[in-house]
Design an enzyme around this catalytic site. Structure first.
Site, short mmCIF file in Angstrom:
data_model
loop_
_atom_site.label_atom_id
_atom_site.label_comp_id
_atom_site.label_asym_id
_atom_site.label_seq_id
_atom_site.Cartn_x
_atom_site.Cartn_y
_atom_site.Cartn_z
CB SER A 1 -0.97 -0.02 1.19
OG SER A 1 -0.48 -0.75 2.26
CE LYS B 1 -2.90 -5.00 -4.67
NZ LYS B 1 -1.79 -4.13 -5.09
P1 NAD Z 1 5.11 -7.58 -11.40
O1 NAD Z 1 5.79 -8.81 -10.93
O2 NAD Z 1 5.42 -7.09 -12.75
O3 NAD Z 1 5.34 -6.35 -10.41
C1 NAD Z 1 5.54 -6.45 -9.04
C2 NAD Z 1 6.90 -5.83 -8.76
O4 NAD Z 1 7.03 -5.57 -7.37
C3 NAD Z 1 8.06 -6.72 -9.17
O5 NAD Z 1 8.86 -6.02 -10.10
C4 NAD Z 1 8.82 -6.93 -7.86
O6 NAD Z 1 10.20 -7.00 -8.07
C5 NAD Z 1 8.41 -5.69 -7.09
N1 NAD Z 1 8.56 -5.74 -5.63
C6 NAD Z 1 8.12 -6.67 -4.75
N2 NAD Z 1 8.46 -6.32 -3.50
C7 NAD Z 1 9.12 -5.15 -3.57
C8 NAD Z 1 9.71 -4.28 -2.61
N3 NAD Z 1 9.71 -4.58 -1.31
N4 NAD Z 1 10.30 -3.15 -3.05
C9 NAD Z 1 10.32 -2.83 -4.36
N5 NAD Z 1 9.77 -3.61 -5.32
C10 NAD Z 1 9.18 -4.76 -4.92
O7 NAD Z 1 3.54 -7.89 -11.24
P2 NAD Z 1 2.22 -7.03 -11.50
O8 NAD Z 1 1.12 -8.02 -11.39
O9 NAD Z 1 2.32 -6.20 -12.70
O10 NAD Z 1 2.13 -6.10 -10.21
C11 NAD Z 1 2.07 -4.69 -10.25
C12 NAD Z 1 0.91 -4.20 -9.39
O11 NAD Z 1 -0.32 -4.58 -10.02
C13 NAD Z 1 0.88 -4.80 -7.97
O12 NAD Z 1 0.48 -3.80 -7.06
C14 NAD Z 1 -0.23 -5.85 -8.11
O13 NAD Z 1 -0.81 -6.17 -6.87
C15 NAD Z 1 -1.18 -5.12 -9.03
N6 NAD Z 1 -2.23 -5.93 -9.65
C16 NAD Z 1 -1.90 -7.02 -10.41
C17 NAD Z 1 -2.90 -7.79 -10.98
C18 NAD Z 1 -2.55 -8.99 -11.84
O14 NAD Z 1 -3.44 -9.81 -12.14
N7 NAD Z 1 -1.31 -9.14 -12.29
C19 NAD Z 1 -4.25 -7.45 -10.81
C20 NAD Z 1 -4.57 -6.32 -10.05
C21 NAD Z 1 -3.55 -5.58 -9.47
#
Ligand code: NAD
Length: 269
Positions: free
Chosen positions: A147, A173
Site C-alpha cells: 500500500s 489492497k
Molecule cells: P510484477 O511482478 O510485474 O510487479 C511487481 C513488482 O514488485 C516486481 O517487479 C517486484 O520485483 C516488485 N517488488 C516486490 N516487493 C518489492 C519491494 N519490497 N520493493 C520494491 N519492489 C518490490 O507484477 P504485477 O502483477 O504487474 O504487479 C504490479 C501491481 O499490479 C501490484 O500492485 C499488483 O498487486 C497489481 N495488480 C496485479 C494484478 C494482476 O493480475 N497481475 C491485478 C490487479 C492488481
C-alpha cells in the site's frame, strides 16, 4: 520540458509497471524506474543485452528509453530500518542507497523533481495461504509492501471475496484504496497533487503467477466480464497515462476500474 515519471515496481517486461512506463514514454514522459534490489542485476543485464528491445518498441517505432534504474526496496524507509540479515544478504550488499528515503534523495539530486509517481509493486509472502491462516508477520509484510503512493495498482479482492488471494493481500489492497482517498485530500490540499488507484483485472505477470490461480482468474474474467476481450497490460498502461495527464485534472481520490467491467457484475454467467 516533458513530464518526468518514477515508476516503482519494474523488474521485467511482463508486468503492469513496464506497460505503464511505455504508455507514459509514448506520451512523451521521461522514465525513471525503481527496481526491487534482488531483481536488479537480472533486469539491468537483460536491458543491456537487448532482451527487452522488442517490447521497448513504442507506437512511433522508437524504443522506450529508461533514463535511470534505481535499486529500491519499498519496505524500508531508511538504512536504520534494514535488518542485519538483509543488509548482509549478497543479493542486497552489492547495491546501495535503496531505502525509500535514500531513493528520494538520489532522485532529487539527479533530477531535482518528478511529476508523476507510480506504485506498481506488491509482495505478499503468504499470498497462497488463506487469511485465516496468515501469520502476523506475513500480514504486516503484505500491507507494508503493497500500500502507499500517487497512481497505484489495486485489485477487486479489496472489496469482494476472491478465494485464494490470501496472506493479507486483500487487506493490503483495501488499505491502499482507503489511503488513496485520504492522501488525495491531504496531498491535494497541501501540494495540488492528485492521487488515484487503478483496480486492474488479472494479468499473467511474475507476481501474479506466484499466487497460483491466475490462469483461472483470466479465464473467469474473460467469460464473465461485460466486454469479452483479452485484458492487456497496455490497457492499464494507457489508463495510467490518462490519469497522470492533464486530461484527468479533475480526477483524484478515485478507484478506476480497468477490468473489462468485471467489477460491475453481480454473478457469473
Ligand atoms: P510484477 O511482478 O510485474 O510487479 C511487481 C513488482 O514488485 C516486481 O517487479 C517486484 O520485483 C516488485 N517488488 C516486490 N516487493 C518489492 C519491494 N519490497 N520493493 C520494491 N519492489 C518490490 O507484477 P504485477 O502483477 O504487474 O504487479 C504490479 C501491481 O499490479 C501490484 O500492485 C499488483 O498487486 C497489481 N495488480 C496485479 C494484478 C494482476 O493480475 N497481475 C491485478 C490487479 C492488481
Amino acid at each position: 520540458r516533458g513530464k518526468r515519471a518514477f515508476i516503482a515496481g519494474v523488474a521485467d517486461d511482463n508486468g503492469y509497471g513496464w506497460a505503464i512506463a511505455k504508455s507514459l514514454a509514448a506520451a512523451g514522459a521521461e522514465i525513471l524506474v525503481g527496481t526491487w534490489v534482488p531483481a536488479l542485476n537480472i533486469f539491468e543485464s537483460s536491458l543491456r543485452r537487448g532482451k527487452f528491445d522488442e517490447s521497448r518498441k513504442l507506437p512511433d517505432g522508437s524504443l522506450m528509453e529508461i533514463t535511470k534504474v534505481y535499486p529500491l526496496d519499498a519496505v524500508y524507509d531508511k538504512p536504520e530500518d534494514v535488518p542485519e540479515d538483509v543488509k548482509t544478504n549478497k543479493r542486497y550488499s552489492g547495491s546501495s542507497n535503496w531505502t525509500v528515503q535514500e531513493v528520494v534523495e538520489a532522485v532529487k539530486q539527479d533530477f531535482g523533481s518528478i511529476d508523476i509517481l507510480v506504485h506498481s509493486l506488491a509482495n505478499g509472502p503468504e499470498v497462497s495461504k488463506p487469511l485465516l491462516e496468515t501469520s502476523r508477520k506475513g500480514y504486516l509484510a503484505a500491507v507494508s509492501a503493497s500500500s502507499g503512493a500517487s497512481i497505484s495498482l489495486t485489485a477487486g479482492a479489496s472489496e469482494r471475496i476472491i478465494p485464494g488471494y490470501g496472506g493479507g493481500m486483500s487487506s493490503a489492497k483495501a488499505a491502499l484504496e482507503s489511503d488513496t482517498r485520504v492522501l488525495a485530500f491531504e496531498a491535494g490540499r497541501k501540494h495540488k497533487i492528485r492521487v488515484n488507484t487503478i483496480s486492474a483485472g488479472p494479468l499473467r505477470s511474475r507476481a501474479a503467477k506466484a499466487i497460483g490461480f491466475i490462469d483461472m482468474m483470466i479465464d473467469y474474467s474473460f467469460a464473465n466480464a461485460p466486454v469479452m476481450r483479452e485484458l492487456t497490460a497496455e490497457d492499464i498502461g494507457n489508463a495510467a497515462a490518462f490519469l497522470a495527464s492533464p486530461l484527468a485534472s479533475a480526477i483524484t481520490g478515485a478507484v478506476v476500474y480497468v477490468d473489462n467491467g468485471l467489477n460491475a457484475m453481480g454473478v457469473g454467467v
